[in-house]
Design an enzyme around this catalytic site. Structure first.
Site, short mmCIF file in Angstrom:
data_model
loop_
_atom_site.label_atom_id
_atom_site.label_comp_id
_atom_site.label_asym_id
_atom_site.label_seq_id
_atom_site.Cartn_x
_atom_site.Cartn_y
_atom_site.Cartn_z
CB CYS A 381 93.93 1.29 34.63
SG CYS A 381 94.34 2.44 35.97
CG HIS A 508 89.43 2.73 34.60
ND1 HIS A 508 89.55 1.36 34.71
CD2 HIS A 508 90.26 3.25 35.53
CE1 HIS A 508 90.42 1.08 35.67
NE2 HIS A 508 90.87 2.21 36.18
CD GLU A 510 87.09 0.38 32.36
OE1 GLU A 510 87.75 1.00 31.51
OE2 GLU A 510 87.57 -0.01 33.44
N1 GLN Z 1 97.39 -0.48 40.47
C1 GLN Z 1 97.56 0.54 39.48
C2 GLN Z 1 97.66 1.92 40.09
O1 GLN Z 1 97.25 2.14 41.19
C3 GLN Z 1 96.46 0.46 38.43
C4 GLN Z 1 95.09 0.68 38.98
C5 GLN Z 1 94.00 0.24 38.04
O2 GLN Z 1 94.21 -0.59 37.16
N2 GLN Z 1 92.80 0.74 38.23
O3 GLN Z 1 98.13 2.82 39.45
#
Ligand code: GLN
Length: 531
Positions: A381, A508, A510
């Protein structure tokens, strides 16, 4: 079979591992062929844990249906492989919001709205899940917090009422702590007695006690607890510290926790399930001794902040016959000068997710270091976004490249916000959340990792996206977009094929690793790191 309800509460202190016990009960009943779900009720006022700082409450876990939940749901899913939903994570705030919205709508016909019965009725409704018609044999409900907390009182009252209403179809499991006093060389059951008294004072007689202890409790001790607390001896179970949380289900089975629950409910116990795949996993875990050192480059110096990533790395390592040694590397402290030193000895790094600008430059420096030194790197992410920015700055030559999250004046917003997101002003629950499809490019590393599947589904939690205007430039320079969301054409995975393992995912992965099904990307990443 009529649905049976198991309520799990905790006393004496917090952090006893109610989530692990709830997940273990779920696993054991599932192994007996029952259809089970596990839900968490948290006494805080936030509508969901999505806006909570990880320092407050650890990681925010995201369900496939796009709800931001408590990290305990991660345990439930990893242990049982079930998919939880927005109905599995309830807070006081959500209960009140529903009741207040209904009141404003006029549904209560002028009645005075009170904690009892209106709030407790709403809690009961959600605990029972009757109108959802899901056909569960067992619904396990874990209540957050500790007995005696002011804010958990309505939940306790709801359980008391349900106990009465459901009769034998409900069982209460209470977790307590048995401290060991070194000076006296004694284990003390008094806090447990008090905790049970407190429960009884609220009209709840626990059926089963799980005693958390750092030392083995002998039968005399268990007998004492049984007789002081009005529970059967076979219903006093101990949960000693074990080398791994994944040992807990078999330990609980060995002591007959699931059998005790079934006897209380009045269903035939039958044979003890062998739990073959789970035991095979434990054998692998015990035998995996060769260590592989992985760095977690992030800003939260707290075990629970990257819980699912940690567990995914642990699980994938075990299936790779190695033992993961995880090292937190604070990205705020990484500089060009010290990066080599900070990442020394690491077989690979994970560039962690996150929000806000704190620590991002350190992540970019780390991504540059591992890219140029060909060290396996997994960006998740925000981590993936940092890989993308690093590549733009140092390979494409756009030195001011950035994400619109951090620099709205950049000439090269390689990470940008989707149009739909731009008009949103609320913080909670407004991101791209939950499972979305992703099409993999044949022949890519990611495609290979997923066992040559072409269409996968992974969970998201972010506002910003790879800016497709730059896709061609990236690809020409060697960073490939190998996973694309087929509906919105959004880039989900980038990789540099010529590197040993350099992959970033906008989603994600995970959140979908489980004990019996480690995630393919983590499997592939560790597989490379161990070489
Ligand atoms: N801050 C970033 C976004 O909003 C990544 C978010 C995250 O890592 N979950 O896109």
């Amino acid at each position: 079979m009529e649905t049976k309800y198991i309520f799990v509460t905790g006393g004496v202190v917090s952090s006893l591992g109610k989530g692990i016990i709830s997940a273990s009960i779920g696993k054991l009943l599932q192994a007996r062929g029952y259809k089970v779900t596990i839900q968490k009720f948290d006494p805080y006022i936030n509508i969901d844990p999505g806006t909570l700082n990880p320092y407050e409450h650890g990681e925010c876990y995201v369900t496939a249906d796009g709800f931001e939940t408590d990290l305990d749901l991660g345990h439930y899913e990893r242990f049982t492989g079930i998919h939880t939903t927005r109905n599995n994570s309830i807070t006081t705030g959500r209960i009140y919001k529903t009741v207040i919205d209904r009141e404003r709508h006029g549904d209560y016909l002028g009645k005075t709205i009170q904690v009892v019965p209106h709030i407790t009725d709403e809690i009961k409704r959600r605990m029972l899940r009757q109108e959802l018609n899901e056909g569960f044999d067992f619904i396990i409900t874990e209540v957050g917090g500790t007995i005696g907390d002011i804010e958990s009182a309505p939940f306790m009252e709801a359980i008391r009422q349900l106990r009465y209403q459901l009769g034998r179809n409900a069982v209460c499991v209470h977790l307590t702590y048995v401290p060991y006093l070194k000076a006296a060389d004694e284990l003390k059951t008094k806090p447990t007695q008090h905790s049970v008294k407190e429960l009884q004072g609220m009209g709840i007689q626990p059926d089963i006690l799980v005693l958390r202890t750092e030392q083995h409790l002998d039968d005399a001790m268990r007998m004492k607890v049984a007789s002081f607390c009005n529970v059967d001896l076979e219903c006093v179970v101990q949960s000693e510290d074990l080398p791994s949380i994944y040992e807990v289900p078999v330990n609980m089975q060995h002591q007959g926790l699931d059998a005790a629950i079934m006897r209380k409910i009045g269903i035939p116990v039958g044979e003890t399930p062998a739990m073959k795949p789970w035991r095979n996993f434990l054998d692998k875990q015990r035998n995996a001794t060769r260590e592989v050192h992985i760095g977690l480059v992030g800003k939260y110096d707290l075990q629970d902040a990257y819980k699912s990533i940690r567990e995914s790395l642990n699980l994938a390592s075990i299936y790779n016959d190695v033992k993961a040694r995880l090292h937190f590397v604070n990205s705020e402290e990484i500089t060009k000068q010290n990066v080599a030193e900070k990442l020394k000895g690491l077989a690979g790094i994970v560039v962690c997710p996150g929000f806000g600008s704190r620590g991002i430059e350190g992540k970019i420096i780390a991504a540059e270091y591992t890219r140029t030194n060909n060290i396996p790197t997994f960006g998740i992410c925000l981590g993936m976004q940092m890989m993308v920015i690093e590549f733009a700055r140092n390979v494409l030559g756009y030195t001011d490249a950035n994400s619109m999250e951090f620099a709205t004046n950049t000439q090269h917003p390689v990470i940008d916000m989707m149009e739909e997101q731009k008009t949103i002003t609320e913080m909670g629950g407004t991101m791209r959340l939950g499972a979305y499809e992703c099409e993999l490019v044949k022949g890519s590393r990611a495609y290979e990792a997923y066992g040559e599947e072409t269409l996968i589904k992974e969970r998201h939690r972010h506002r910003y996206e790879f800016n497709n205007q730059y896709q061609e430039e990236y690809e020409a320079a060697g960073m490939k977009c190998v996973g694309i969301n087929p509906d919105a054409n959004l880039v989900e995975i980038v990789e540099i094929p010529e590197k040993r393992w350099y992959i970033g995912t906008q989603f994600h992965p995970e959140y979908s690793s489980t004990v019996l099904n480690p995630h393919p990307l983590f499997m592939s990443f560790i597989g490379e790191c161990k070489n």
